[in-house]
Design a protein around this motif. Structure first.
Motif, PDB file in Angstrom:
ATOM      1  N   SER A  12       0.824  -1.221   0.000  1.00  0.00           N
ATOM      2  CA  SER A  12       0.000   0.000   0.000  1.00  0.00           C
ATOM      3  C   SER A  12       0.851   1.261   0.000  1.00  0.00           C
ATOM      4  O   SER A  12       0.479   2.271  -0.600  1.00  0.00           O
ATOM      5  N   THR A  13       1.985   1.224   0.711  1.00  0.00           N
ATOM      6  CA  THR A  13       2.852   2.411   0.824  1.00  0.00           C
ATOM      7  C   THR A  13       4.315   1.940   0.901  1.00  0.00           C
ATOM      8  O   THR A  13       4.594   0.748   0.922  1.00  0.00           O
ATOM      9  N   GLY A  14       5.229   2.907   0.961  1.00  0.00           N
ATOM     10  CA  GLY A  14       6.624   2.634   1.298  1.00  0.00           C
ATOM     11  C   GLY A  14       7.364   1.744   0.316  1.00  0.00           C
ATOM     12  O   GLY A  14       7.163   1.807  -0.903  1.00  0.00           O
ATOM     13  N   GLY A  16       7.123  -1.384  -0.261  1.00  0.00           N
ATOM     14  CA  GLY A  16       6.273  -2.313  -1.016  1.00  0.00           C
ATOM     15  C   GLY A  16       5.656  -1.635  -2.227  1.00  0.00           C
ATOM     16  O   GLY A  16       5.623  -2.199  -3.324  1.00  0.00           O
ATOM     17  N   LEU A  57      -4.439  -9.254   1.489  1.00  0.00           N
ATOM     18  CA  LEU A  57      -3.600 -10.087   2.358  1.00  0.00           C
ATOM     19  C   LEU A  57      -3.172  -9.316   3.600  1.00  0.00           C
ATOM     20  O   LEU A  57      -2.416  -8.349   3.534  1.00  0.00           O
ATOM     21  N   VAL A  59      -1.058 -10.303   6.752  1.00  0.00           N
ATOM     22  CA  VAL A  59      -0.141 -11.420   7.034  1.00  0.00           C
ATOM     23  C   VAL A  59      -0.385 -12.055   8.403  1.00  0.00           C
ATOM     24  O   VAL A  59       0.234 -13.070   8.717  1.00  0.00           O
ATOM     25  N   ASN A  85       7.762  -7.991   3.098  1.00  0.00           N
ATOM     26  CA  ASN A  85       8.028  -6.567   3.335  1.00  0.00           C
ATOM     27  C   ASN A  85       7.168  -5.988   4.459  1.00  0.00           C
ATOM     28  O   ASN A  85       7.619  -5.111   5.199  1.00  0.00           O
ATOM     29  N   SER A 136      14.450  -7.062   6.969  1.00  0.00           N
ATOM     30  CA  SER A 136      14.921  -6.855   8.323  1.00  0.00           C
ATOM     31  C   SER A 136      15.117  -5.355   8.439  1.00  0.00           C
ATOM     32  O   SER A 136      14.273  -4.563   8.008  1.00  0.00           O
ATOM     33  N   TYR A 150      11.277  -3.516  18.700  1.00  0.00           N
ATOM     34  CA  TYR A 150      11.489  -3.537  17.240  1.00  0.00           C
ATOM     35  C   TYR A 150      12.786  -4.292  16.946  1.00  0.00           C
ATOM     36  O   TYR A 150      12.828  -5.137  16.047  1.00  0.00           O
ATOM     37  N   LYS A 154      13.268  -7.683  14.646  1.00  0.00           N
ATOM     38  CA  LYS A 154      14.137  -7.752  13.458  1.00  0.00           C
ATOM     39  C   LYS A 154      15.348  -8.668  13.698  1.00  0.00           C
ATOM     40  O   LYS A 154      15.823  -9.315  12.764  1.00  0.00           O
ATOM     41  N   SER A 181      18.640   1.474   6.540  1.00  0.00           N
ATOM     42  CA  SER A 181      18.541   2.521   7.572  1.00  0.00           C
ATOM     43  C   SER A 181      17.341   3.383   7.204  1.00  0.00           C
ATOM     44  O   SER A 181      16.411   2.892   6.558  1.00  0.00           O
ATOM     45  N   ASP A 186       6.216   5.348   5.230  1.00  0.00           N
ATOM     46  CA  ASP A 186       5.315   5.677   6.347  1.00  0.00           C
ATOM     47  C   ASP A 186       5.756   5.033   7.663  1.00  0.00           C
ATOM     48  O   ASP A 186       5.054   5.153   8.676  1.00  0.00           O
ATOM     49  N   SER A 191       3.117   4.070  10.800  1.00  0.00           N
ATOM     50  CA  SER A 191       3.320   2.634  11.044  1.00  0.00           C
ATOM     51  C   SER A 191       4.081   2.329  12.326  1.00  0.00           C
ATOM     52  O   SER A 191       4.399   1.163  12.582  1.00  0.00           O
TER      53      SER A 191
HETATM   54  N1  NAP Z   1      11.409   2.959   6.298  1.00  0.00           N
HETATM   55  C1  NAP Z   1      12.458   2.650   7.020  1.00  0.00           C
HETATM   56  O1  NAP Z   1      13.222   3.519   7.443  1.00  0.00           O
HETATM   57  C2  NAP Z   1      12.759   1.200   7.286  1.00  0.00           C
HETATM   58  C3  NAP Z   1      14.046   0.869   7.731  1.00  0.00           C
HETATM   59  C4  NAP Z   1      14.352  -0.456   7.982  1.00  0.00           C
HETATM   60  C5  NAP Z   1      13.403  -1.436   7.762  1.00  0.00           C
HETATM   61  N2  NAP Z   1      12.145  -1.092   7.335  1.00  0.00           N
HETATM   62  C6  NAP Z   1      11.179  -2.176   7.104  1.00  0.00           C
HETATM   63  O2  NAP Z   1      10.645  -2.050   5.805  1.00  0.00           O
HETATM   64  C7  NAP Z   1       9.405  -2.753   5.732  1.00  0.00           C
HETATM   65  C8  NAP Z   1       8.380  -1.920   4.988  1.00  0.00           C
HETATM   66  O3  NAP Z   1       8.064  -0.768   5.746  1.00  0.00           O
HETATM   67  P1  NAP Z   1       8.060   0.679   5.083  1.00  0.00           P
HETATM   68  O4  NAP Z   1       9.276   1.361   5.544  1.00  0.00           O
HETATM   69  O5  NAP Z   1       7.792   0.607   3.637  1.00  0.00           O
HETATM   70  O6  NAP Z   1       6.839   1.353   5.890  1.00  0.00           O
HETATM   71  P2  NAP Z   1       5.327   1.665   5.474  1.00  0.00           P
HETATM   72  O7  NAP Z   1       5.297   2.668   4.376  1.00  0.00           O
HETATM   73  O8  NAP Z   1       4.647   1.997   6.731  1.00  0.00           O
HETATM   74  O9  NAP Z   1       4.784   0.281   4.904  1.00  0.00           O
HETATM   75  C9  NAP Z   1       4.446  -0.790   5.746  1.00  0.00           C
HETATM   76  C10 NAP Z   1       3.561  -1.726   4.960  1.00  0.00           C
HETATM   77  O10 NAP Z   1       3.264  -2.872   5.789  1.00  0.00           O
HETATM   78  C11 NAP Z   1       1.851  -3.090   5.698  1.00  0.00           C
HETATM   79  N3  NAP Z   1       1.322  -3.836   6.822  1.00  0.00           N
HETATM   80  C12 NAP Z   1       1.280  -3.500   8.142  1.00  0.00           C
HETATM   81  N4  NAP Z   1       0.667  -4.463   8.840  1.00  0.00           N
HETATM   82  C13 NAP Z   1       0.287  -5.423   7.951  1.00  0.00           C
HETATM   83  C14 NAP Z   1      -0.371  -6.669   8.057  1.00  0.00           C
HETATM   84  N5  NAP Z   1      -0.842  -7.130   9.228  1.00  0.00           N
HETATM   85  N6  NAP Z   1      -0.567  -7.400   6.915  1.00  0.00           N
HETATM   86  C15 NAP Z   1      -0.129  -6.953   5.723  1.00  0.00           C
HETATM   87  N7  NAP Z   1       0.493  -5.769   5.553  1.00  0.00           N
HETATM   88  C16 NAP Z   1       0.704  -5.026   6.664  1.00  0.00           C
HETATM   89  C17 NAP Z   1       1.253  -1.693   5.614  1.00  0.00           C
HETATM   90  O11 NAP Z   1      -0.082  -1.800   5.176  1.00  0.00           O
HETATM   91  P3  NAP Z   1      -1.265  -0.783   5.676  1.00  0.00           P
HETATM   92  O12 NAP Z   1      -1.260   0.363   4.702  1.00  0.00           O
HETATM   93  O13 NAP Z   1      -2.507  -1.608   5.591  1.00  0.00           O
HETATM   94  O14 NAP Z   1      -0.932  -0.347   7.066  1.00  0.00           O
HETATM   95  C18 NAP Z   1       2.213  -1.091   4.594  1.00  0.00           C
HETATM   96  O15 NAP Z   1       1.871  -1.499   3.287  1.00  0.00           O
HETATM   97  C19 NAP Z   1       9.025  -3.058   7.187  1.00  0.00           C
HETATM   98  O16 NAP Z   1       9.283  -4.429   7.442  1.00  0.00           O
HETATM   99  C20 NAP Z   1       9.956  -2.172   7.999  1.00  0.00           C
HETATM  100  O17 NAP Z   1      10.208  -2.700   9.276  1.00  0.00           O
HETATM  101  C21 NAP Z   1      11.809   0.209   7.113  1.00  0.00           C
END
Ligand code: NAP
Length: 282
Positions: A12-14, A16, A57, A59, A85, A136, A150, A154, A181, A186, A191
């Motif tokens: 939906s965002t980020g 993914g 989906l 998860v 993701n 991760s 968190y 991870k 990093s 979002d 999130s």
């Molecule tokens: N951004 C960073 O700085 C960063 C750094 C290191 C690691 N990460 C990791 O990157 C991954 C993606 O996060 P992002 O940074 O892209 O943040 P994000 O924009 O908040 O995206 C998170 C995604 O996970 C989905 N999600 C949350 N709960 C869910 C569930 N129960 N089932 C299915 N989907 C679900 C959200 O969907 P909804 O729209 O429905 O909430 C959204 O699509 C995460 O694992 C995060 O820990 C992020």
């Protein structure tokens, strides 16, 4: 050219969304873009060319996991790449974090990833090939205050993935950990729940928790660039896929510094460690 079928959680965002947008424009990809609410995937409609499946989906819902994997193999006849993701964050001190909230984070970050992976392994084993990409974080390698749970989630992803990689290597299945990093998604904003310190001993951490909210969407990392890197690794470097792929300067510099320090620390206590064993049996 035979297209590879990718399934991505949380598009939906980020990260993914960036990855789904990138892959939707590739002829060599069949894309299964999943989200908790498929109306969040309207951004893909402009690419609708028969190689995209939108699938609901969450998860944490086993029936939706089963249905998503079945829909993928029914439509495309394979499942070559799983991108785990979907993920959440949580900011708060260890003592003040809300138990239910951090349990839910583990349900998504750890058990969601585990259940998705277990759901695709039979297909990948029967294909004799597959790639599992697990999100991760640098938070899976190093640790900072206000992120204990968190980090826990991870670090669990790291350990599970590294063990799995060894178990499935002979089946032609590879595992890659993405360890970013800060990226402009979002994650740090909507999130991640934030528990502001109430105990005065932890007042010093209030600024950094608040800063995670105000700093959201100003991070250096570009998720579109991450998407291009992941595509390139999977499609062009599958044979030498790294187990660890830190993304961003802070991630890679922190990982190297952490492991250099750990190496020195382990060497410093080596003699003590050896003294704990029984003498070798002759
Ligand atoms: N951004 C960073 O700085 C960063 C750094 C290191 C690691 N990460 C990791 O990157 C991954 C993606 O996060 P992002 O940074 O892209 O943040 P994000 O924009 O908040 O995206 C998170 C995604 O996970 C989905 N999600 C949350 N709960 C869910 C569930 N129960 N089932 C299915 N989907 C679900 C959200 O969907 P909804 O729209 O429905 O909430 C959204 O699509 C995460 O694992 C995060 O820990 C992020």
């Amino acid at each position: 050219m035979l297209a590879k079928t990718w399934l991505i959680t949380g598009t939906s965002t980020g990260f993914g969304k960036s990855l789904a947008t990138f892959l939707a424009q590739k002829d060599d990809v069949n894309l299964v873009a999943t989200a908790r609410h498929t109306d969040q995937l309207a951004y893909l409609d402009q690419y609708n060319h028969g190689q995209i499946l939108k699938q609901v989906l969450d998860v944490t819902k086993p029936d939706e996991i089963t249905a998503a994997v079945a829909a993928t193999t029914d439509k495309f006849g394979a499942l070559d790449v799983l991108i785990n993701n979907a993920g959440l964050g949580y900011f708060g001190t260890f003592e003040e974090s809300d138990r239910d909230a951090v349990r839910y984070m583990f349900d998504v970050n750890v058990w969601g990833l585990v259940d998705m992976t277990r759901a695709v392994l039979p297909t990948m084993r029967s294909q004799g090939a597959g790639i599992i990409v697990n999100f991760s974080s640098i938070a899976g390698l190093a640790s900072f205050p206000t992120l204990s749970f968190y980090h826990g989630s991870k670090h669990a992803v790291e350990g599970i993935s590294a063990s799995l990689a060894q178990e499935v290597a002979d089946q032609g299945i590879k595992v890659m950990l993405i360890e970013p990093s800060g990226f402009r998604t979002d994650w740090a904003g909507r999130s991640s729940q934030k528990a502001m310190p109430k105990i005065s001993a932890y007042a010093q951490f209030a600024d950094s928790i608040e800063g995670s909210e105000t700093g959201a969407h100003h991070e250096p990392g570009d998720p579109d660039k991450a998407a291009a890197i992941i595509y390139d690794q999977v499609m062009n470097h599958a044979e030498e896929l790294p187990l660890h792929l830190p993304l961003g300067k802070f991630a890679t510099d922190t990982a190297i510094a952490k492991y250099e320090k750990s190496l020195a620390d382990f060497k410093a206590v080596r003699e003590i460690s050896l003294s704990a064993d029984q003498p070798e049996e002759k």
